[in-house]
Design an enzyme around this catalytic site. Structure first.
Site, PDB file in Angstrom:
ATOM      1  N   ASP A  12       6.005  11.935   3.858  1.00 27.04           N
ATOM      2  CA  ASP A  12       7.021  10.999   4.353  1.00 27.04           C
ATOM      3  C   ASP A  12       8.065  10.687   3.283  1.00 27.04           C
ATOM      4  OD1 ASP A  12       6.848  10.241   7.003  1.00 27.04           O
ATOM      5  OD2 ASP A  12       5.326   8.708   6.645  1.00 27.04           O
ATOM      6  N   LYS A  19       9.074  14.253   6.335  1.00 29.77           N
ATOM      7  CA  LYS A  19       9.316  13.547   7.596  1.00 29.77           C
ATOM      8  C   LYS A  19      10.179  12.331   7.315  1.00 29.77           C
ATOM      9  CE  LYS A  19       5.966  11.033   9.782  1.00 29.77           C
ATOM     10  NZ  LYS A  19       6.525   9.670   9.772  1.00 29.77           N
ATOM     11  N   GLU A  77       6.056   7.896  18.446  1.00 27.69           N
ATOM     12  CA  GLU A  77       5.077   6.832  18.215  1.00 27.69           C
ATOM     13  C   GLU A  77       5.258   5.677  19.197  1.00 27.69           C
ATOM     14  OE1 GLU A  77       4.598   5.569  14.139  1.00 27.69           O
ATOM     15  OE2 GLU A  77       3.299   3.893  14.695  1.00 27.69           O
TER      16      GLU A  77
HETATM   17  O1  KIV Z   1       3.081   6.951   7.917  1.00 23.38           O
HETATM   18  C1  KIV Z   1       2.384   7.412   8.833  1.00 23.38           C
HETATM   19  O2  KIV Z   1       1.154   7.495   8.766  1.00 23.38           O
HETATM   20  C2  KIV Z   1       3.074   7.862  10.024  1.00 23.38           C
HETATM   21  C3  KIV Z   1       2.241   8.122  11.241  1.00 23.38           C
HETATM   22  C4  KIV Z   1       1.950   6.835  11.913  1.00 23.38           C
HETATM   23  C5  KIV Z   1       2.892   9.098  12.159  1.00 23.38           C
HETATM   24  O3  KIV Z   1       4.262   7.975  10.050  1.00 23.38           O
END
Ligand code: KIV
Length: 280
Positions: A86, A116, A185
């Site tokens: 992320d 992401k 989500e």
């Molecule tokens: O940070 C995370 O774990 C996520 C998931 C909820 C998809 O973005």
């Protein structure tokens, strides 16, 4: 276990063939070893890290350094599993240049296979620039925890016609901008089904019903390791929190009554050898 590491091409093939994509989060080496040995296709080093591992109240405080540190630990373990990391809050919103640089750091310094980020049309140009730079990007729509305050909290999204239409449009824009996949989500299952049918890239659902091309769960929710709250959409496949509590209580009891350590946990020496040692 004979497991072949996923590629973006294989991911698209899985969608075409109707084979479900299995994704779960991980944040450290020991858990990532276990996930790597399982049939899970993709690991997400999510910024949920902030809440389930670092004890923050939200994902907002998570930094690039924390994401890189944990991504490196996961990548060391995940020899045969595709790793997505992320981009944390404010690492991609200030400018497109900064977004590309930070996405690049997650690959170059962290070792991730892809990144992401959260948001729809407002980040489409950023997604395009990151993808053009050669970095695979996954989108994230619906409940976007980094901006949960703006959305009225951690609750289901796109529940009226205007918001549902906006989400379908955002999904199309992210695909067009070059995202290779999309997390959906906390949105109605029926809406997720429409988006999944309209897009040619795979959708990965969390609280978005069974019609997405794949599913993702936060590992600590799935294993019963996060006790502050359990989201409606999370299923607990184990209660490791309880197992840990029981193990710690047994340990403390045995130390208190001197039954641990037992002879098999001790290093021994003959009395004469000890006497000789102490004399010298
Ligand atoms: O940070 C995370 O774990 C996520 C998931 C909820 C998809 O973005």
């Amino acid at each position: 276990m004979d497991k072949k590491k996923l590629t973006i091409q294989l991911l698209s093939e899985m969608k075409r063939q109707g084979r479900k994509i299995k994704m779960i989060t991980a944040y450290d080496y020991p858990m990532a070893v276990l996930v790597d040995q399982s049939p899970v296709d993709m690991i997400l080093v999510g910024d949920s890290l902030g809440m389930v591992v670092l004890g923050y109240d939200s994902t907002v405080p998570v930094t690039m350094e924390e994401m890189i540190h944990h991504t490196r630990a996961v990548v060391r373990a995940a020899k045969n599993t595709f790793v997505v990391a992320d981009l944390p809050f404010m690492s991609y919103q200030v400018s497109v240049e900064e977004a590309i640089r930070n996405a690049g750091r997650l690959l170059k310094d962290g070792g991730a296979d892809a990144v992401k980020l959260e948001g729809g049309s407002s980040v489409a140009e950023t997604v395009r620039a990151i993808a053009v730079a050669g970095i695979p990007v996954m989108g994230h729509l619906g409940l976007t925890p980094q901006t949960a305050t703006m959305l009225g909290g951690l609750k289901a999204q796109a529940r009226d016609a205007a918001a549902a239409r906006a989400l379908v449009s955002d999904a199309g824009q992210l695909e067009e901008a070059g995202a290779f996949s999309l997390v959906l989500e906390a949105i109605p299952a029926q809406l997720a089904e429409v988006v999944t049918k309209e897009l040619s890239i795979p959708t990965i659902g969390i609280g978005a019903g069974p019609h997405c091309d794949g599913q993702v769960l936060v590992l600590h929710d799935a294993l019963g390791l996060f006790q502050r709250f359990v989201p409606k959409f999370a299923k607990q496949y184990a209660n490791l929190g309880q197992s840990v509590a029981e193990a710690l209580s047994s340990y403390c009891e045995e130390v208190a009554e001197s039954s641990f350590p037992a002879p098999e946990h001790c290093f021994n020496m003959k009395k004469e050898e000890l006497d000789k040692l102490l004399e010298g």
